[in-house]
Design an enzyme around this catalytic site. Sequence first.
Site, PDB file in Angstrom:
ATOM      1  CG  ASP A 267      27.507  12.088 -14.494  1.00  0.00           C
ATOM      2  OD1 ASP A 267      26.986  11.328 -13.839  1.00  0.00           O
ATOM      3  OD2 ASP A 267      28.023  11.781 -15.749  1.00  0.00           O
TER       4      ASP A 267
ATOM      5  CE  LYS B 254      29.386   6.193 -13.285  1.00  0.00           C
ATOM      6  NZ  LYS B 254      29.554   5.497 -14.630  1.00  0.00           N
TER       7      LYS B 254
ATOM      8  CG  MET C  50      39.227  10.035 -16.817  1.00  0.00           C
ATOM      9  SD  MET C  50      38.182   8.722 -16.859  1.00  0.00           S
ATOM     10  CE  MET C  50      38.171   8.630 -18.844  1.00  0.00           C
TER      11      MET C  50
HETATM   12  C1  LIG Z   1      34.917  10.731 -17.084  1.00  0.00           C
HETATM   13  S1  LIG Z   1      35.819  11.854 -18.223  1.00  0.00           S
HETATM   14  C2  LIG Z   1      34.606  12.490 -18.797  1.00  0.00           C
HETATM   15  C3  LIG Z   1      34.839  13.584 -19.929  1.00  0.00           C
HETATM   16  C4  LIG Z   1      33.683  14.353 -20.423  1.00  0.00           C
HETATM   17  N1  LIG Z   1      32.499  13.359 -21.008  1.00  0.00           N
HETATM   18  C5  LIG Z   1      34.058  15.214 -21.632  1.00  0.00           C
HETATM   19  O1  LIG Z   1      33.567  15.121 -22.799  1.00  0.00           O
HETATM   20  O2  LIG Z   1      34.753  16.171 -21.128  1.00  0.00           O
HETATM   21  C6  LIG Z   1      36.556  12.885 -16.941  1.00  0.00           C
HETATM   22  C7  LIG Z   1      37.886  13.421 -17.192  1.00  0.00           C
HETATM   23  O3  LIG Z   1      37.518  14.657 -18.189  1.00  0.00           O
HETATM   24  C8  LIG Z   1      38.580  15.655 -18.009  1.00  0.00           C
HETATM   25  N2  LIG Z   1      37.727  16.909 -17.712  1.00  0.00           N
HETATM   26  C9  LIG Z   1      36.656  17.038 -17.689  1.00  0.00           C
HETATM   27  N3  LIG Z   1      36.154  18.458 -17.209  1.00  0.00           N
HETATM   28  C10 LIG Z   1      37.244  18.773 -17.159  1.00  0.00           C
HETATM   29  C11 LIG Z   1      37.628  20.378 -16.688  1.00  0.00           C
HETATM   30  N4  LIG Z   1      36.691  21.233 -16.429  1.00  0.00           N
HETATM   31  N5  LIG Z   1      38.914  20.694 -16.471  1.00  0.00           N
HETATM   32  C12 LIG Z   1      39.824  19.669 -16.749  1.00  0.00           C
HETATM   33  N6  LIG Z   1      39.580  18.591 -17.179  1.00  0.00           N
HETATM   34  C13 LIG Z   1      38.327  18.312 -17.304  1.00  0.00           C
HETATM   35  C14 LIG Z   1      39.420  15.164 -16.805  1.00  0.00           C
HETATM   36  O4  LIG Z   1      40.611  14.422 -17.563  1.00  0.00           O
HETATM   37  C15 LIG Z   1      38.368  14.106 -16.232  1.00  0.00           C
HETATM   38  O5  LIG Z   1      39.457  13.360 -15.271  1.00  0.00           O
END
Ligand SMILES: C[S@@+](CC[C@H](N)C(=O)[O-])C[C@H]1O[C@@H](n2cnc3c(N)ncnc32)[C@H](O)[C@@H]1O
Length: 269
Positions: free
Chosen positions: A44, A66, A178
Site C-alpha cells: 500500500d 490508494k 484520515m
Molecule cells: C487508511 S488509514 C490506514 C490506517 C492503518 N491501517 C493503521 O492501522 O494505522 C490511513 C490513515 O492512518 C493515519 N496514519 C497512518 N500512518 C500514519 C503516520 N505514519 N503518521 C500519521 N498518520 C498516519 C492517517 O490518518 C492516515 O490518513
Amino acid sequence: MTQSIEDQGQQGIVTLVGAGPGDPELLTLKALKTLENADVVVYDRLVSAAVMALIPSHSQTIYVGKAKGQHSITQLGINQLLVRLAQQGKQVCRLKGGDVFVFGRGGEEIQYLRQHSIEVDVVPGITAAGGCSAYAGIPLTHRGVSQGCTLVTVHTERDLEVQWQALAKLNHTLVFYMGLSKVELICRQLVNAGLVAATPAAIIEKGCTDEQRVIKATLATLAEQVNRHQIGSPALIIIGEVVSLSDSLAWHQPRMDAFMLMNKPQKLA
Ligand SMILES: C[S@@+](CC[C@H](N)C(=O)[O-])C[C@H]1O[C@@H](n2cnc3c(N)ncnc32)[C@H](O)[C@@H]1O
C-alpha cells in the site's frame, strides 16, 4: 510434459501483514520473516520506504496504493490480484501500513480470499494511533487524565453520520484517522457538541519517521495551525487533555529541518 503448479493444485497462501506506521524497527519479527519469505509483496501507499528496503531484491513487488481521489487499482482489483497470485502457488505478503484491521480493509480482503478458498494468515502491526502517539510523547490514556480512547474516522464511503454528541460526552482521548482535510469540521463539530474550545488537540504528520512533525494547539486553533504549517499526509489528529502531557513526555527527536519548523521545541526526556 511438466505440469504447472496451478495444474498440480498446489495453492499458495496470502499473509496480511501490518507494516506499522513508518519506523522499520517497529515491524514484528513475524512480519519481517513473512517479508523475507514472500515470493511477491503487494503493498500500500502508506508502507514506508524504510520498510520496503527490507524486502529481498529477488522478491516481486506490486504497488496497489490508494491516495485520496487517486486509486491505482480498485479494492475488487486488489482482491482478484491476491486470489490470482495465490492460485499460481505463490507465497503472497499483503503489506499494509499500520495494522491490517484498523481502517485497513483487512477484513474485506480475508472475506474475499475465503470465498475463493485461499488460505489466509494475519500478522498484526502497530496502528498509527499507538505508534504516532508514543513517538509524539502523548499517552493515549493516563491515570487521572483519560481512562479511554476512541479510534474514529469521518472519512466513510457509506456516509454514516459521525456521532459527535456521543464522542464529546466520552471525556476521553479521541484519535481521528484520515482527518487532515476535515480538521476544521472535526474541531467545530466537537465544540458544537459540547467540548470546550480550549481542549488540547494535536496533529502528527508522518509519525514514527525522521520527518515527523507534531503541531500542538486547541480545538479553537488547530485548523489554523494546520494551514500555517502546511501539514501533509499522512496525518493523525489526537484530541484530549493527554496532549498537554507531551510537554513533559516528548522524547523522539525527528530530523533537524522538520524539527525547526515546529511551533514549540521539544526537549529530550
Ligand atoms: C487508511 S488509514 C490506514 C490506517 C492503518 N491501517 C493503521 O492501522 O494505522 C490511513 C490513515 O492512518 C493515519 N496514519 C497512518 N500512518 C500514519 C503516520 N505514519 N503518521 C500519521 N498518520 C498516519 C492517517 O490518518 C492516515 O490518513
